[in-house]
Design an enzyme around this catalytic site. Structure first.
Site, PDB file in Angstrom:
ATOM      1  N   ASP A  11      -8.995  -4.137  13.884  1.00  0.00           N
ATOM      2  CA  ASP A  11      -8.787  -3.099  13.912  1.00  0.00           C
ATOM      3  C   ASP A  11      -7.916  -2.512  12.667  1.00  0.00           C
ATOM      4  O   ASP A  11      -7.287  -2.608  12.398  1.00  0.00           O
ATOM      5  CB  ASP A  11      -8.264  -2.127  14.823  1.00  0.00           C
ATOM      6  CG  ASP A  11      -7.725  -0.863  14.081  1.00  0.00           C
ATOM      7  OD1 ASP A  11      -8.789  -0.192  14.099  1.00  0.00           O
ATOM      8  OD2 ASP A  11      -6.930  -0.003  14.997  1.00  0.00           O
ATOM      9  N   ASP A  47      -0.488  -7.885  12.317  1.00  0.00           N
ATOM     10  CA  ASP A  47      -0.356  -6.941  10.577  1.00  0.00           C
ATOM     11  C   ASP A  47      -0.015  -7.101   9.574  1.00  0.00           C
ATOM     12  O   ASP A  47       1.785  -6.988   9.428  1.00  0.00           O
ATOM     13  CB  ASP A  47      -0.188  -5.518  11.392  1.00  0.00           C
ATOM     14  CG  ASP A  47      -0.890  -4.472  10.461  1.00  0.00           C
ATOM     15  OD1 ASP A  47      -1.213  -3.377  10.211  1.00  0.00           O
ATOM     16  OD2 ASP A  47       0.268  -3.675   9.306  1.00  0.00           O
ATOM     17  N   ASP A  97      -0.866 -12.182   6.737  1.00  0.00           N
ATOM     18  CA  ASP A  97      -1.947 -11.728   6.290  1.00  0.00           C
ATOM     19  C   ASP A  97      -3.011 -12.651   7.789  1.00  0.00           C
ATOM     20  O   ASP A  97      -2.775 -13.502   7.653  1.00  0.00           O
ATOM     21  CB  ASP A  97      -2.494 -12.589   4.938  1.00  0.00           C
ATOM     22  CG  ASP A  97      -3.931 -12.431   5.290  1.00  0.00           C
ATOM     23  OD1 ASP A  97      -4.726 -13.639   5.335  1.00  0.00           O
ATOM     24  OD2 ASP A  97      -3.893 -11.476   4.343  1.00  0.00           O
ATOM     25  N   GLN A 134       1.687  -1.333  -0.226  1.00  0.00           N
ATOM     26  CA  GLN A 134       0.127  -0.170  -0.163  1.00  0.00           C
ATOM     27  C   GLN A 134       0.907   1.694  -0.158  1.00  0.00           C
ATOM     28  O   GLN A 134       1.702   0.891   0.252  1.00  0.00           O
ATOM     29  CB  GLN A 134      -1.212  -0.382   1.185  1.00  0.00           C
ATOM     30  CG  GLN A 134      -0.191  -0.053   2.641  1.00  0.00           C
ATOM     31  CD  GLN A 134      -0.750  -0.850   3.913  1.00  0.00           C
ATOM     32  OE1 GLN A 134      -1.721  -0.008   3.873  1.00  0.00           O
ATOM     33  NE2 GLN A 134      -0.509  -1.132   4.695  1.00  0.00           N
TER      34      GLN A 134
END
Length: 522
Positions: free
Chosen positions: A383, A331, A365, A252
């Site tokens: 979250d 994460d 993941d 990302q």
């Protein structure tokens, strides 16, 4: 016969050169397609939609290009050279141009369709012209010529498909990666024409093509030199506050902005964006994280699992409880975690939570990790990024929540950040239903977070009995959340009452459709 034998090495070498050009051109063509899909995924977030548009338009345009190439076959060599130089220039600059259209002109959709069509048109014209050029070297049956060309084409496409994610993006990034491919494309086309087919070019054609090659090279070179400054300037156009950190990780785009301190403001505003989506504002993030974490901490909370939250802010709230023994944070992106550990203002904001010895970080993941996880946790806090992309929508499915149940200790609690019940009510209630259909008893609630608006969560427990929405008996000092605020959080106004919408599943990601429709225009 002797002359034919003597000439055989020359025509075999020439045929090999043509097939090598086919191989390289095919690799470049596929990279252009993948670059457009990837850019759309980063900017728009709709991977499936962007891939469908790009591939559909380009394949259609390739068919048109093959037809357009028919009248060019009489001048196949010159036409091929012109097409390759044009394709190299437009393909190399395509990412740069589309990024500018998105940031400055708000014309990304039309620009994407136009770019995909033009590139597809040029790619489609390559094979017919190369077929003519191959037959001029030594005529062979149509079937054999087609087999040779398509074999080189398909193998080249494989190379391009592998090179894009594993070489070009990691080493050069999207902007410069496209420029590198454009340069390779130009070299492949020009070298073939000026070596194997030089005799078919007039002096004027050689001079014109040579000059065009120099111009294309200079334009691509100039774009390379200015690419960094262009990206910084264009990126800043997308954000209100100055960008203080920006990187594109494997997964990302990560951007950190910081507002300029103004008279009357107690502090600057630090904001984290992932793929353009706001993750937090330092002005009010405590509201979000207190509402997310503390209701779930009522009861046993010695071992806590956090899915997502690589910024360390949820971990900060968890570690306020001295009886927490361990926090396992899963994460996907190590770049976010590393930024949270080393960026001074972000580290100050999260209280250095990610360097606490009780915290274990796994850059994996979450979906895949849960399938093999054997540990049990008293609290699971999900979250995760909003489900507005294909990759994140799976983290809000019945299947995902079903995987969480085995890792919850008896009496354990799950809390899920679930989006806005005001701006995206169907998304919110679809997530809540997905949690229920995974076997949890749920308590939906929402609070006001000025940076986000009205924001919702779902507290859940397995076993058929809904957990109590309340703070722990002896909570740490909090800035926002009180028993009265939390009691009010369970009430939903009449215009945002519960909706009876279907759950979200892997094979039917309804929440993805809901999110795109509901957030459009915001």
């Amino acid at each position: 016969m002797t002359a034919d034998v003597a000439a055989r090495p020359r025509w075999r070498l020439a045929r090999a050169a043509v097939l090598l050009a086919v191989f390289v051109c095919a690799a470049c063509g596929l990279v252009y397609e993948l670059a457009l899909v990837a850019l759309g995924s980063y900017l728009i977030g709709d991977t499936v939609g962007q891939a469908s548009i790009v591939l559909g338009v380009m394949v259609f345009a390739m068919g048109v290009g093959a037809l357009v190439a028919k009248p060019l076959q009489s001048r196949a060599v010159v036409s091929f050279a012109v097409i390759e130089l044009t394709l190299a220039l437009l393909g190399g600059l395509s990412v740069l141009g589309l990024y500018a259209a998105f940031a400055w002109l708000d014309l990304y959709g039309p620009a994407l369709v136009g770019t995909a069509f033009v590139l597809g048109l040029l790619i489609g014209a390559e094979i017919p012209l190369l077929m003519v050029m191959l037959q001029r070297i030594r005529e062979q049956s149509a079937g054999s010529a087609v087999a040779d060309l398509f074999a080189a084409d398909y193998v080249g496409a494989l190379l391009g498909g592998l090179a894009f994610p594993f070489l070009l993006i990691p080493v050069f990034g999207q902007l410069k990666g496209a420029l590198v491919v454009g340069a390779v494309n130009a070299v492949a086309g020009v070298v073939l024409v000026f070596t194997v087919f030089r005799a078919e070019l007039s002096r004027r054609a050689r001079a014109a093509l040579g000059a065009a090659t120099v111009v294309v090279g200079l334009l691509l070179g100039y774009a390379w030199v200015t690419a960094h400054d262009f990206e910084v300037t264009t990126r800043q156009q997308l954000y209100r506050d100055p960008v203080v950190h920006a990187e594109r990780s494997r997964y990302q785009e990560i951007v950190l902005t910081r507002s300029v301190r103004e008279p009357g403001h107690a502090a600057t505003d630090l904001r984290l964006f992932l793929n353009g989506d706001l993750q937090f504002s330092s002005i009010d993030e405590y509201r979000y994280h207190e509402a997310l974490v503390h209701p779930a901490m009522r009861g046993a909370h010695g071992d806590v699992l956090v899915l997502g939250a690589g910024d360390g802010l949820a971990a900060r709230e968890i570690l306020k409880y001295p009886d927490v023994r361990s926090v396992t944070l899963v994460d996907l992106d190590p770049a976010v975690v590393e930024l949270a550990r080393r960026e001074p203002q972000l580290r100050e904001l999260n209280g250095g939570s990610l360097t606490d010895p009780r915290v274990r970080v796994l850059n994996l993941d979450a979906f895949a990790w849960l399938r093999t996880a054997t540990d049990r946790f008293d609290v699971v806090i999900a979250d995760l990024p909003d489900p507005d992309e294909t990759a994140t929508a799976k983290l809000y499915t019945i299947e995902f929540y079903t995987l969480i149940r085995p890792v919850l200790a008896p009496g354990g609690r799950l809390v899920v950040q679930s989006g806005s019940p005001y701006f995206a009510p169907r998304s919110y209630w679809s997530i809540e239903r997905s949690i229920r259909e995974a076997g949890f008893a749920t308590v939906p609630y929402h609070v006001d977070v000025p940076s986000f608006g009205d924001w919702g969560f779902v507290l859940a427990a397995s076993g058929g009995v809904a957990p109590e929405l309340a703070l722990p008996d002896d909570p740490p000092p909090l800035r926002f959340l009180t028993p009265a605020v939390l009691a009010a959080a369970a009430a939903f106004p009449a215009d945002r009452a519960r909706l009876d919408v279907p759950a979200n599943t892997l094979l039917r990601p309804r929440v993805l459709d809901y999110a795109r429709e509901e957030w459009r225009g915001y």
